[in-house]
Structures are given as structure tokens and as C-alpha cells.
Design a protein around this motif. Structure first.
Motif, PDB file in Angstrom:
ATOM      1  N   ALA A  40       0.640  -1.255   0.047  1.00  0.00           N
ATOM      2  CA  ALA A  40      -0.091  -0.052   0.195  1.00  0.00           C
ATOM      3  C   ALA A  40       0.848   1.149   0.057  1.00  0.00           C
ATOM      4  CB  ALA A  40      -0.857   0.018   1.224  1.00  0.00           C
ATOM      5  N   SER A  41       2.092   1.020   0.714  1.00  0.00           N
ATOM      6  CA  SER A  41       2.764   2.418   0.678  1.00  0.00           C
ATOM      7  C   SER A  41       4.251   2.047   0.776  1.00  0.00           C
ATOM      8  CB  SER A  41       2.567   3.092   1.939  1.00  0.00           C
ATOM      9  OG  SER A  41       2.875   2.784   3.330  1.00  0.00           O
ATOM     10  N   GLU A  42       5.130   2.890   0.468  1.00  0.00           N
ATOM     11  CA  GLU A  42       6.647   2.878   0.467  1.00  0.00           C
ATOM     12  C   GLU A  42       7.028   4.178   0.992  1.00  0.00           C
ATOM     13  OE1 GLU A  42       9.890   0.142  -0.325  1.00  0.00           O
ATOM     14  OE2 GLU A  42       7.896  -0.157  -0.175  1.00  0.00           O
ATOM     15  N   THR A  43       8.297   3.866   2.071  1.00  0.00           N
ATOM     16  CA  THR A  43       8.919   5.097   2.541  1.00  0.00           C
ATOM     17  C   THR A  43      10.475   5.165   2.518  1.00  0.00           C
ATOM     18  OG1 THR A  43       7.123   5.270   4.225  1.00  0.00           O
ATOM     19  CG2 THR A  43       8.972   6.390   4.944  1.00  0.00           C
ATOM     20  N   ARG A  44      10.854   6.392   1.962  1.00  0.00           N
ATOM     21  CA  ARG A  44      12.551   6.428   2.353  1.00  0.00           C
ATOM     22  C   ARG A  44      12.566   7.580   3.204  1.00  0.00           C
ATOM     23  NH1 ARG A  44      12.073   2.553  -0.058  1.00  0.00           N
ATOM     24  NH2 ARG A  44      12.829   1.770  -2.084  1.00  0.00           N
ATOM     25  N   THR A  45      13.746   7.478   3.731  1.00  0.00           N
ATOM     26  CA  THR A  45      14.407   8.559   4.835  1.00  0.00           C
ATOM     27  C   THR A  45      15.713   9.048   4.232  1.00  0.00           C
ATOM     28  OG1 THR A  45      13.055   7.828   6.666  1.00  0.00           O
ATOM     29  CG2 THR A  45      15.083   9.327   7.040  1.00  0.00           C
ATOM     30  N   VAL A  46      15.917  10.080   4.171  1.00  0.00           N
ATOM     31  CA  VAL A  46      17.128  10.688   3.552  1.00  0.00           C
ATOM     32  C   VAL A  46      17.628  11.715   4.714  1.00  0.00           C
ATOM     33  CG1 VAL A  46      18.269  12.321   1.900  1.00  0.00           C
ATOM     34  CG2 VAL A  46      16.533  10.653   1.218  1.00  0.00           C
ATOM     35  N   ARG A  47      19.254  11.430   5.250  1.00  0.00           N
ATOM     36  CA  ARG A  47      19.575  12.409   6.173  1.00  0.00           C
ATOM     37  C   ARG A  47      20.996  12.974   5.547  1.00  0.00           C
ATOM     38  NH1 ARG A  47      18.110   7.612   8.942  1.00  0.00           N
ATOM     39  NH2 ARG A  47      16.704   7.965  10.401  1.00  0.00           N
ATOM     40  N   GLY A  48      21.316  14.282   5.957  1.00  0.00           N
ATOM     41  CA  GLY A  48      22.438  14.764   5.465  1.00  0.00           C
ATOM     42  C   GLY A  48      22.787  15.960   6.205  1.00  0.00           C
ATOM     43  N   THR A  49      23.633  16.743   6.018  1.00  0.00           N
ATOM     44  CA  THR A  49      24.234  18.008   6.629  1.00  0.00           C
ATOM     45  C   THR A  49      24.517  18.957   5.619  1.00  0.00           C
ATOM     46  OG1 THR A  49      24.823  17.043   8.438  1.00  0.00           O
ATOM     47  CG2 THR A  49      25.758  19.092   8.301  1.00  0.00           C
ATOM     48  N   LEU A  50      23.983  20.352   5.728  1.00  0.00           N
ATOM     49  CA  LEU A  50      24.524  21.505   4.805  1.00  0.00           C
ATOM     50  C   LEU A  50      25.422  22.051   5.568  1.00  0.00           C
ATOM     51  CD1 LEU A  50      20.923  22.312   3.428  1.00  0.00           C
ATOM     52  CD2 LEU A  50      22.451  20.879   2.431  1.00  0.00           C
ATOM     53  N   PRO A  51      26.624  22.695   4.797  1.00  0.00           N
ATOM     54  CA  PRO A  51      27.259  23.654   5.558  1.00  0.00           C
ATOM     55  C   PRO A  51      27.051  25.089   5.531  1.00  0.00           C
ATOM     56  CG  PRO A  51      27.953  23.070   3.337  1.00  0.00           C
ATOM     57  CD  PRO A  51      27.022  22.541   3.544  1.00  0.00           C
ATOM     58  N   THR A  52      27.636  25.805   6.342  1.00  0.00           N
ATOM     59  CA  THR A  52      27.582  27.099   6.345  1.00  0.00           C
ATOM     60  C   THR A  52      27.742  27.791   4.926  1.00  0.00           C
ATOM     61  OG1 THR A  52      28.166  27.368   8.684  1.00  0.00           O
ATOM     62  CG2 THR A  52      28.377  29.507   7.368  1.00  0.00           C
ATOM     63  N   GLY A  53      26.920  28.910   4.312  1.00  0.00           N
ATOM     64  CA  GLY A  53      27.337  29.007   2.997  1.00  0.00           C
ATOM     65  C   GLY A  53      26.687  28.251   1.979  1.00  0.00           C
ATOM     66  N   ALA A  54      25.950  27.105   2.371  1.00  0.00           N
ATOM     67  CA  ALA A  54      25.037  26.421   1.232  1.00  0.00           C
ATOM     68  C   ALA A  54      24.219  27.439   0.322  1.00  0.00           C
ATOM     69  CB  ALA A  54      23.987  25.473   2.183  1.00  0.00           C
ATOM     70  N   PRO A  55      23.882  27.042  -0.679  1.00  0.00           N
ATOM     71  CA  PRO A  55      23.101  27.737  -1.586  1.00  0.00           C
ATOM     72  C   PRO A  55      21.805  27.765  -1.177  1.00  0.00           C
ATOM     73  CG  PRO A  55      24.162  25.808  -2.673  1.00  0.00           C
ATOM     74  CD  PRO A  55      24.440  25.503  -1.352  1.00  0.00           C
ATOM     75  N   ASP A  56      21.078  28.810  -1.802  1.00  0.00           N
ATOM     76  CA  ASP A  56      19.639  29.229  -1.301  1.00  0.00           C
ATOM     77  C   ASP A  56      18.797  27.917  -1.351  1.00  0.00           C
ATOM     78  OD1 ASP A  56      20.627  31.828  -0.731  1.00  0.00           O
ATOM     79  OD2 ASP A  56      19.784  32.703  -2.682  1.00  0.00           O
ATOM     80  N   PHE A  57      18.820  27.299  -2.421  1.00  0.00           N
ATOM     81  CA  PHE A  57      17.761  26.112  -2.668  1.00  0.00           C
ATOM     82  C   PHE A  57      18.638  24.729  -2.903  1.00  0.00           C
ATOM     83  CE2 PHE A  57      15.914  30.063  -3.670  1.00  0.00           C
ATOM     84  CZ  PHE A  57      14.777  30.161  -2.851  1.00  0.00           C
ATOM     85  N   VAL A  58      18.160  23.732  -2.091  1.00  0.00           N
ATOM     86  CA  VAL A  58      18.680  22.523  -2.237  1.00  0.00           C
ATOM     87  C   VAL A  58      17.421  21.577  -2.974  1.00  0.00           C
ATOM     88  CG1 VAL A  58      19.894  20.534  -0.908  1.00  0.00           C
ATOM     89  CG2 VAL A  58      20.503  22.868  -0.493  1.00  0.00           C
ATOM     90  N   TYR A  59      17.769  20.963  -3.988  1.00  0.00           N
ATOM     91  CA  TYR A  59      16.881  19.950  -4.394  1.00  0.00           C
ATOM     92  C   TYR A  59      17.054  18.506  -4.232  1.00  0.00           C
ATOM     93  CZ  TYR A  59      15.383  24.550  -6.708  1.00  0.00           C
ATOM     94  OH  TYR A  59      15.056  25.497  -7.043  1.00  0.00           O
ATOM     95  N   LEU A  60      16.172  17.860  -3.620  1.00  0.00           N
ATOM     96  CA  LEU A  60      16.051  16.344  -3.418  1.00  0.00           C
ATOM     97  C   LEU A  60      15.168  15.844  -4.534  1.00  0.00           C
ATOM     98  CD1 LEU A  60      17.069  13.945  -1.534  1.00  0.00           C
ATOM     99  CD2 LEU A  60      15.204  14.394  -0.343  1.00  0.00           C
ATOM    100  N   PRO A  61      15.813  15.142  -5.499  1.00  0.00           N
ATOM    101  CA  PRO A  61      15.023  14.468  -6.785  1.00  0.00           C
ATOM    102  C   PRO A  61      14.585  13.131  -6.005  1.00  0.00           C
ATOM    103  CG  PRO A  61      17.328  15.077  -7.315  1.00  0.00           C
ATOM    104  CD  PRO A  61      17.315  15.112  -5.957  1.00  0.00           C
ATOM    105  N   VAL A  62      13.198  12.849  -6.377  1.00  0.00           N
ATOM    106  CA  VAL A  62      12.450  11.768  -6.105  1.00  0.00           C
ATOM    107  C   VAL A  62      11.810  10.893  -7.452  1.00  0.00           C
ATOM    108  CG1 VAL A  62      10.316  10.851  -4.542  1.00  0.00           C
ATOM    109  CG2 VAL A  62      11.940  12.709  -3.819  1.00  0.00           C
ATOM    110  N   GLU A  63      12.202   9.952  -7.472  1.00  0.00           N
ATOM    111  CA  GLU A  63      11.678   9.260  -8.773  1.00  0.00           C
ATOM    112  C   GLU A  63      10.301   8.524  -8.297  1.00  0.00           C
ATOM    113  OE1 GLU A  63      12.370   9.055 -11.631  1.00  0.00           O
ATOM    114  OE2 GLU A  63      14.377  10.251 -11.550  1.00  0.00           O
ATOM    115  N   VAL A  64       9.240   9.200  -8.834  1.00  0.00           N
ATOM    116  CA  VAL A  64       7.927   8.448  -8.512  1.00  0.00           C
ATOM    117  C   VAL A  64       7.341   7.758  -9.495  1.00  0.00           C
ATOM    118  CG1 VAL A  64       5.389   9.382  -8.023  1.00  0.00           C
ATOM    119  CG2 VAL A  64       7.352  10.796  -7.266  1.00  0.00           C
ATOM    120  N   PRO A  65       7.062   6.484  -9.245  1.00  0.00           N
ATOM    121  CA  PRO A  65       6.594   5.455 -10.310  1.00  0.00           C
ATOM    122  C   PRO A  65       5.282   5.794 -10.610  1.00  0.00           C
ATOM    123  CG  PRO A  65       6.519   4.658  -8.039  1.00  0.00           C
ATOM    124  CD  PRO A  65       7.345   5.644  -7.740  1.00  0.00           C
TER     125      PRO A  65
END
Length: 510
Positions: A40-65
Motif C-alpha cells: 500500500a505504501s513505501e517510505t524512504r528517509t534521507v539524512r544529511g548536513t548542509l554547511p555554512t554558506g550553502a546555496p539558497d535552494f537544495v533540491y532532493l530528486p524523487v523518482e515517483v513511479p
């Protein structure tokens, strides 16, 4: 559940567009066989760390079937203690669908900034701030906006859940009408900067509409941060009502990292992108987008001190400027002085009444106890319609008052009975005598000041406790190229008192 790690700058691609940079993380994939009815459902969890001076926008692509009924996203991030005077972590979030993240493109599906920790989308419904619609197969992008990053970095966790099944029925949006029953050519009161629970506000459209009517308003403008998702939720607040019809204009507060601009009265469903800074030289394009959609471009609280609020795009594209925002304070006093300097420049450069930027005031109300309609812009319009109200604002036929209790009538008269009102020009010779007259009510113990390109040239006695009075002053076009009125509360010290009301100018001379 599957987990992925995006530590620091690993597994990314860096795309530079103009002066701005966007970081794209590694793709999150869901196996297509998960669409099987047995799962019925599927879950993914993503973890990470952005440094000081990171860009204004960070995109996380998700392949949706194929076969996905609903997408749900939840996120958290660490907020470590930082030294006094140092910015801590603040992370915004939104999402773009399979159409991509191109600036001004078709992919936008919602934004909640930092107001929510989770959201969902499906065909028939979505979290406030997000746009309902089918969850189609393709690469979606979760947009992270690291507004500020602490010296320790910004550790985040994003959880994506896809639910499979038959999509619900897509709801056809219904929008409020662009005209309401008014009083013909009259002065109409409005508040054009308001936030609902469709961004970082806490009030429903129904609650805002009730407060607007109680504040004596005839029109309002929906201006949620970086989303048009509220547009389809205002229709039932317009139209006939025991307390009078309310004209509801639709717009957006375009919230960039270098200032905010109210898109006032755009076509229903209009999205205006915000992902640029002043140095990217893109604001002109999106100002034109606002106008092409029938809206006005109104820089908001240009001297506000919040992070990213100070206006850095210049005023060449502005149709009006929000000089007074919410409870009157020092930043509004600076905005008023800055606007007056722009009036002086227009006169000095010979543009005068042909090319100047009118001022307006709005509440920027978000939640209780923020009052709706404090302040409010009072516009002379031919009727209570989107086009007529916008035309009055654009022409500067307006004044700003702290509440419905305050009313002004301001004009200039020449030696032969020539007459001009707010936003107009009194065409007289330079040495012709001119009488400036202000009638005011609802301003007890206030003082009237007449301000010109030469500064404050007349200050009245204190108005009586009744709050009503008439103030006249005589001048010439040689002495004053324009005159505007300020009504101020009694001062507590050497600085002028807070505003109770002010007008746009009347210009004098040929």
C-alpha cells in the motif's frame, strides 16, 4: 523503510544559474514493483548536513513511479545553540512535480517555508500551501531552503512516503468574482497584505473575511508567501453578506532573499517565482509576470529588519510601495522618508505627477492578536472591482489610515476655483495663490503636518478630543511642487508622533 545518507557535499551536482547556485542531491528511488496492490505504501528517509554558506535552494530528486495516489513529506533539522548575534538554523521546504524546477516553470506544487514540518498532496486534496492534483510518474523535487545555517552546519532528515492506489477526483477550483456590489464612485477601504493558514498565518479565509468586515474594509488581497494555493479557497467569503459585500483580490507575497513584493490582484491561479536575488537580475522578468497576470507590483515593508526582508531590487518596477506595514514603527518612519525622497526626485527630474510611485499601507496580519485593517488603504475608485481599485491605487488616489475611524478629505484649490484632489495635479502658474485644505475626523489629539518637496512647511495646532477638524494653508507652486498631509499622534519625545493617517500628494504647477 529505506534510508539514504547525503553527508556534507557528497553525492550532489552543483548547478550555477546567474549569480545564484542550487544544489541537487542524489536521487531517491522507489521500485516500480511497489505499486503492486500488495504494497500500500513505501517510505524512504534521507539524512544529511548542509554547511555554512550553502546555496539558497537544495533540491532532493524523487523518482515517483506510476500508480501513486499520494505523496507525503516530513522533515526535521537540528537547531544547535549558537553564540549571541549569530544566526541559527532555519530550513524552509516545498515541492515541484514532474515538470521540473525551472524558474517560472510549470512544476511548482507548493511551499510552506518554515511553517510546517510535513505535507501531503493528492488529486483531491493537499496540505494548505500546496496545490492538489494528480501525483504523476516522473522525477519530483523536494525543495529545501536553508534560510540561515549555524556554524555547526544544518543537519536534516527528510522522510518521503508514497501511497499507492486509484487517484481521487481532481477538484475544479472556484475563484471569487472580480467585482462586488459597491457604492459607485466612492472611497473604498482595503487591506492588501494578509496571511492565512495557506502560508505562515494561523487564520482561515473565513476568519480573515470576518475580521475584514469588522474593520470596515471593502476589499482585501490574498498574499500568502510564495504560493497561490489559497486562491481556490476564497470564493465563499465574497458576495452578499449582512455586513456588506467584500471584494477579494488574489495575489501572493513573493518572498525572496533580498526583499518581499506583494503581487496585488493577479489572475486566479497565478504563481510568481521567488528563487532569485537582486544580483541575478531577474526581478524585472517576474515584475512583468505580475503585470501580465493583471496585478500590481508593490514592494512590501522595504526597510523591515527581519532576515531577507530589506528591499534591494530598486523601485523602477514598482506600481506602488508599502510605506506603512502593521503597527507603525521606526522602519515605517524610514520607509515614509525614503518614499518622500523619491517624490522629491521625481519633481527634480521633471517627472512630477506623470511618473511617481504612490504609497499604501497594509496590516501584514498573520495571527491573533494581529489586527486586520491596521493600517488600511482608502482608495477613490469608480466601482468596487479589481480593475477600478487597482486603477485608483496606481493613480495614487488614496490615503492610508490606522483604522476605519479615521477619514480624510484633502484638496488644493487655485485662484479661479481650479481644484485637485489626492493624486492629482492643480494646474496653476508658479505665483498663483493656492489653498490646501484637509478635513479630518476620527483623530483626537492629533496634529496635522503639510509636507512638501521643501520639507514640513506647516504644522497645525492639536486637534480637539472630538478628533474632527479642518486645517488650511496657503502656498504657491513656486514654493511647493507638491503637498501631502500627515496626521500624527502626539509625540512623546523629540521625534514626531506615530502616524494616524497620511495622504498621497497633490502636485502643483503646470
Amino acid at each position: 523503510m529505506c534510508e539514504d545518507e547525503h553527508h556534507g557535499v557528497g553525492r550532489r551536482a552543483l548547478f550555477v544559474t546567474g549569480a545564484a547556485a542550487a544544489l541537487t542531491l542524489g536521487t531517491v528511488s522507489f521500485p516500480s514493483e511497489a505499486a503492486d496492490a500488495a504494497r500500500a505504501s513505501e517510505t524512504r528517509t534521507v539524512r544529511g548536513t548542509l554547511p555554512t554558506g550553502a546555496p539558497d535552494f537544495v533540491y532532493l530528486p524523487v523518482e515517483v513511479p506510476a500508480g501513486v495516489r499520494e505523496i507525503k513529506v516530513a522533515y526535521t533539522y537540528e537547531r544547535p545553540t549558537v553564540p549571541a548575534g549569530t544566526a541559527g538554523n532555519a530550513l524552509d521546504i516545498g515541492i515541484f512535480d514532474q515538470h521540473g524546477t525551472e524558474l517560472g516553470g510549470r512544476g511548482f506544487r507548493g511551499w510552506s517555508g518554515g511553517a510546517r514540518t510535513e505535507f501531503f498532496l493528492r488529486a483531491d486534496d493537499a496540505t494548505p500551501g500546496y496545490v492538489p492534483g494528480p501525483v504523476r510518474e516522473g522525477t519530483w523535487h523536494i525543495a529545501l531552503g536553508p534560510y540561515t545555517v549555524s556554524p555547526q552546519g544544518l543537519a536534516y532528515e527528510v522522510t518521503i512516503t508514497l501511497t499507492y492506489g486509484e487517484p481521487g477526483e481532481t477538484v475544479e477550483p472556484v475563484y471569487p468574482p472580480s467585482r462586488a456590489k459597491g457604492r459607485g464612485r466612492a472611497w473604498y477601504r482595503g487591506d492588501c497584505h494578509l496571511h492565512s493558514w495557506y502560508s505562515d498565518g494561523r487564520r482561515t479565509p473565513a476568519e480573515i473575511a470576518a475580521l475584514a468586515r469588522a474593520a470596515g474594509l471593502d476589499f482585501i488581497n490574498s498574499s500568502d508567501h510564495n504560493t497561490h494555493s489559497a486562491h481556490a479557497h476564497w470564493a465563499d467569503q465574497a458576495g452578499p453578506h449582512p455586513d456588506g459585500e467584500l471584494l477579494i483580490l488574489l495575489g501572493e507575497e513573493v518572498t525572496t532573499r533580498n526583499g518581499h513584493v506583494v503581487a496585488l490582484g493577479t489572475d486566479p491561479g497565478t504563481f510568481v517565482d521567488w528563487r532569485y536575488r537582486a544580483r541575478d537580475n531577474r526581478f524585472g522578468k517576474y515584475a512583468r509576470r505580475i503585470r501580465q497576470a493583471g496585478g500590481l507590483v508593490v514592494p512590501a515593508h522595504p526597510h523591515a529588519t527581519c532576515v531577507g526582508c530589506n528591499w534591494k531590487f530598486g523601485f523602477g518596477e514598482a506600481d506602488a510601495v508599502e510605506v506603512w506595514n502593521g503597527a507603525y514603527g521606526p522602519d515605517d518612519e524610514v520607509s515614509l522618508a525614503d518614499w518622500d525622497s523619491m517624490l522629491v526626485a521625481s519633481v527634480r527630474e521633471g517627472r512630477g505627477s506623470r511618473d511617481w510611485i504612490p504609497a499604501m499601507g497594509n496590516s501584514d496580519a498573520h495571527r491573533d492578536p494581529d489586527p486586520v485593517g491596521t493600517p488600511q488603504t482608502v482608495v477613490l475608485a469608480d466601482e468596487l472591482s479589481r480593475e477600478a481599485i487597482q486603477e485608483g491605487i496606481r493613480a495614487g488616489r488614496s490615503y492610508v489610515a490606522e483604522s476605519k475611524a479615521v477619514s480624510l478629505s484633502f484638496s488644493a484649490t487655485g485662484p479661479k476655483g481650479e481644484h485637485a484632489g489626492i493624486g492629482g495635479r492643480l494646474r496653476v502658474d508658479g505665483d498663483d495663490p493656492v489653498t490646501v485644505r484637509l478635513e479630518v475626523s476620527g483623530a483626537p489629539r492629533c496634529t496635522v503636518r503639510f509636507v512638501t518637496d521643501q520639507g514640513v512647511l506647516h504644522t497645525s495646532a492639536v486637534l480637539p478630543v472630538s478628533g474632527s477638524g479642518t486645517v488650511e494653508w496657503r502656498t504657491t507652486a513656486q514654493y511647493a511642487a507638491y503637498v501631502r498631509a500627515e496626521v500624527r499622534h502626539e509625540a512623546a519625545g523629540p521625534l514626531p508622533g506615530a502616524l494616524a493617517a497620511f495622504t498621497n500628494p497633490v502636485f502643483l504647477g503646470r
